[in-house]
Design an enzyme around this catalytic site. Sequence first.
Site, mmCIF file in Angstrom:
data_model
loop_
_atom_site.group_PDB
_atom_site.id
_atom_site.type_symbol
_atom_site.label_atom_id
_atom_site.label_comp_id
_atom_site.label_asym_id
_atom_site.label_seq_id
_atom_site.Cartn_x
_atom_site.Cartn_y
_atom_site.Cartn_z
ATOM 1 N N GLU A 242 3.599 -3.956 -11.629
ATOM 2 C CA GLU A 242 2.650 -2.932 -11.160
ATOM 3 C C GLU A 242 3.011 -1.599 -11.784
ATOM 4 O OE1 GLU A 242 2.020 -2.695 -6.915
ATOM 5 O OE2 GLU A 242 1.752 -0.507 -7.008
ATOM 6 N N GLU A 247 0.025 8.444 -7.824
ATOM 7 C CA GLU A 247 -0.141 8.290 -6.391
ATOM 8 C C GLU A 247 0.046 9.664 -5.744
ATOM 9 O OE1 GLU A 247 1.172 4.167 -4.624
ATOM 10 O OE2 GLU A 247 2.798 4.970 -5.845
#
Length: 358
Positions: A242, A247
Amino acid sequence: MVKMNCLGLLISLLFLSCSDGGDNDGGVSDIKPSNLSITANVAGVDSENPNGDGSGIVDFTISSTNAAYYKVNVDGKSVELTENTFSHTFLKKGTHEYPVTVSAYNSGGYVSTSISVKVYVDDELELVWQDEFDQDGAPDPNHWGYDIGNGSNGWGNNESEYYTDRLENAKVENGVLKITAQREDYEGFEYTSARLLTANKFDFTYGRIDVRAKLAGGGGTWPAIWMLGSSIGTVGWPACGEIDIMEYTGNNPGKVQSALHTSSSFGNTINYKAVSIANETTEFHLYSMIWTEESIVFLLDDVAYYTYSPTPRNDQTWPFNKDQFIILNVAMGGNLGGNIDPNFETSTMEIDYVRVYQ
């Protein structure tokens, strides 16, 4: 005699105390640093590419005696370091020579030295995929699919929203994609949002991705721009790998972060770095990732701030030699989003474009 011996002992202890130079700066001598040097390792240098492979990535190593910390000036930027290694990604296209100056400090003073490094940055990247979000209405179904629900099938992170494919949660309007999280009772949940992905429509291995976005905000919001290995259906997570390009959490304004999840470190991964940002919910910023065979570099507004290049490189640390697909979403609460503001009603992440170059 006893008094004389005690006096002699006291004099001896005082002499030893005064003659000991002492340790300052965590054990570093107060004699100023010496033997300072810096070396540069340009990524991909070989006989055919004397100035690198075009990625612009350079790893630097500093050596010094008695240094407590370093200050480095490189590519117009000043960085303070306590470690003796760092990486920088040069972005100016073509071949250019850059001066690099390093100073080593402790309580006794400092010394400086400089080197010059010649770096080639590929100016022939080709735009291989893009969405400019120019057509109002639902997101282009040739580009984007949806995850629907709350993740009970395994991809949830204790989040509080229910993902839908409705225009109320994801639509293109006035040249931008709008992903909206909002408070509403829906399918037994208190919040709705959208999670768009290019799985089974577009994936890629190596290249650069640019996403220009204005972030959703408010306590409990968790907007993200990220990627998952296309092999997730066969090897599972985190073995698929990932890549979290960006974020953000509304409970921690002024910071965005990038992270990698692999079999060697996942969930609360050690492979991450946060960087300061201003006006992230009111202005557009460029979130980028440069992915090569040897490293993944994250950039904010074209400034590199984190490089992942693991040693050793194996299936546990580097599943990033296979295709990945793109995900855009706004979560609510969950493992990273945290507590949701009880007064939260709605917030939107706006995406101006997504572009992939190889």
